[in-house]
Design an enzyme around this catalytic site. Structure first.
Site, short mmCIF file in Angstrom:
data_model
loop_
_atom_site.label_atom_id
_atom_site.label_comp_id
_atom_site.label_asym_id
_atom_site.label_seq_id
_atom_site.Cartn_x
_atom_site.Cartn_y
_atom_site.Cartn_z
N ASP A 32 0.85 -1.19 0.00
CA ASP A 32 0.00 0.00 0.00
C ASP A 32 0.89 1.24 0.00
OD1 ASP A 32 -3.21 0.56 1.00
OD2 ASP A 32 -1.78 2.22 1.11
N ILE A 33 0.50 2.25 -0.77
CA ILE A 33 1.31 3.46 -0.91
C ILE A 33 1.31 4.30 0.37
CG2 ILE A 33 -0.44 5.05 -1.85
CD1 ILE A 33 1.64 5.73 -4.07
N ASN A 87 -12.93 -2.96 2.77
CA ASN A 87 -13.85 -1.84 2.83
C ASN A 87 -14.77 -1.90 1.61
OD1 ASN A 87 -12.54 -0.82 5.15
ND2 ASN A 87 -10.98 0.11 3.87
N VAL A 96 -10.96 3.03 -3.56
CA VAL A 96 -10.57 2.51 -4.87
C VAL A 96 -11.54 1.38 -5.22
CG1 VAL A 96 -8.78 1.39 -6.24
CG2 VAL A 96 -8.14 3.10 -4.53
N HIS A 100 -10.38 -5.21 -3.05
CA HIS A 100 -9.06 -5.45 -2.49
C HIS A 100 -9.16 -5.83 -1.02
CE1 HIS A 100 -10.01 -1.15 -2.32
NE2 HIS A 100 -9.39 -1.12 -1.16
N HIS A 102 -7.09 -5.70 2.39
CA HIS A 102 -5.95 -5.13 3.09
C HIS A 102 -5.36 -6.21 3.99
CE1 HIS A 102 -6.78 -0.75 2.33
NE2 HIS A 102 -8.02 -1.20 2.19
P1 5GP Z 1 -9.70 1.57 0.40
O1 5GP Z 1 -9.70 2.91 1.07
O2 5GP Z 1 -10.45 1.61 -0.92
O3 5GP Z 1 -10.11 0.44 1.25
O4 5GP Z 1 -8.17 1.24 0.09
C1 5GP Z 1 -7.48 1.80 -0.99
C2 5GP Z 1 -6.02 1.73 -0.66
O5 5GP Z 1 -5.29 1.94 -1.83
C3 5GP Z 1 -5.56 2.80 0.34
O6 5GP Z 1 -5.01 2.18 1.50
C4 5GP Z 1 -4.52 3.60 -0.43
O7 5GP Z 1 -3.41 4.00 0.36
C5 5GP Z 1 -4.11 2.64 -1.54
N1 5GP Z 1 -3.69 3.29 -2.77
C6 5GP Z 1 -4.32 4.29 -3.42
N2 5GP Z 1 -3.67 4.61 -4.54
C7 5GP Z 1 -2.59 3.80 -4.60
C8 5GP Z 1 -1.51 3.66 -5.54
O8 5GP Z 1 -1.42 4.34 -6.56
N3 5GP Z 1 -0.57 2.71 -5.27
C9 5GP Z 1 -0.66 1.90 -4.15
N4 5GP Z 1 0.33 1.01 -3.99
N5 5GP Z 1 -1.65 2.01 -3.25
C10 5GP Z 1 -2.61 2.94 -3.47
#
Ligand code: 5GP
Ligand code: ZN
Length: 114
Positions: A32-33, A87, A96, A100, A102
């Site tokens: 994760d970034i 999520n 996103v 996915h 986590h």
């Molecule tokens: P969500 O909030 O949808 O459950 O998780 C999305 C995750 O994607 C977040 O933890 C966010 O940090 C990660 N994320 C968003 N954009 C990028 C990216 O461009 N590269 C990577 N490696 N992670 C990303």
């Protein structure tokens, strides 16, 4: 099938760089970034699925959790423990819209459900 505007489909295709942790025929996993723990990986299906709410093939969930367990073994935190989170949608905090899992580990995690 990849969705043209999907960030994670672009990561799978290598159009956006990522730090790969694991890959097999159906799953891709990467760091994760914005890590929320010492280890924070995202485990995603190679097939585009918008969210858990839109999932039709539940075999995908088995492949995501199998991959998460394999990563936990390889990275050495199977015994010390880890957390898996999905999520879903607006109230779930999904940002996103490509399904996915986590995978968080590496130290004692605080909080549980919010
Ligand atoms: P969500 O909030 O949808 O459950 O998780 C999305 C995750 O994607 C977040 O933890 C966010 O940090 C990660 N994320 C968003 N954009 C990028 C990216 O461009 N590269 C990577 N490696 N992670 C990303
Ligand atoms: Zn996608």
């Amino acid at each position: 099938m990849a969705h043209q505007e999907c960030l994670f489909c672009k990561i799978i295709e290598g159009k956006i760089p990522s730090q790969k942790i694991f890959e097999n025929e159906s799953v891709y996993a990467f760091s994760d970034i914005h890590p929320q723990a010492k280890h924070h990986f995202l485990v995603i299906p190679k097939i585009h699925v918008t969210s858990l709410a839109e999932l039709s093939d539940t075999n995908i969930m088995a492949s995501l959790y199998e991959a998460a367990l394999q990563i936990a073994k390889e990275k050495g935190f199977k015994e010390s423990g880890f957390r898996t989170v999905i999520n879903t949608g607006q109230h779930g905090g999904q940002t996103v819209f490509h399904l996915h899992l986590h995978l968080l580990a590496g130290s004692q995690l605080s909080g549980k459900f919010n």
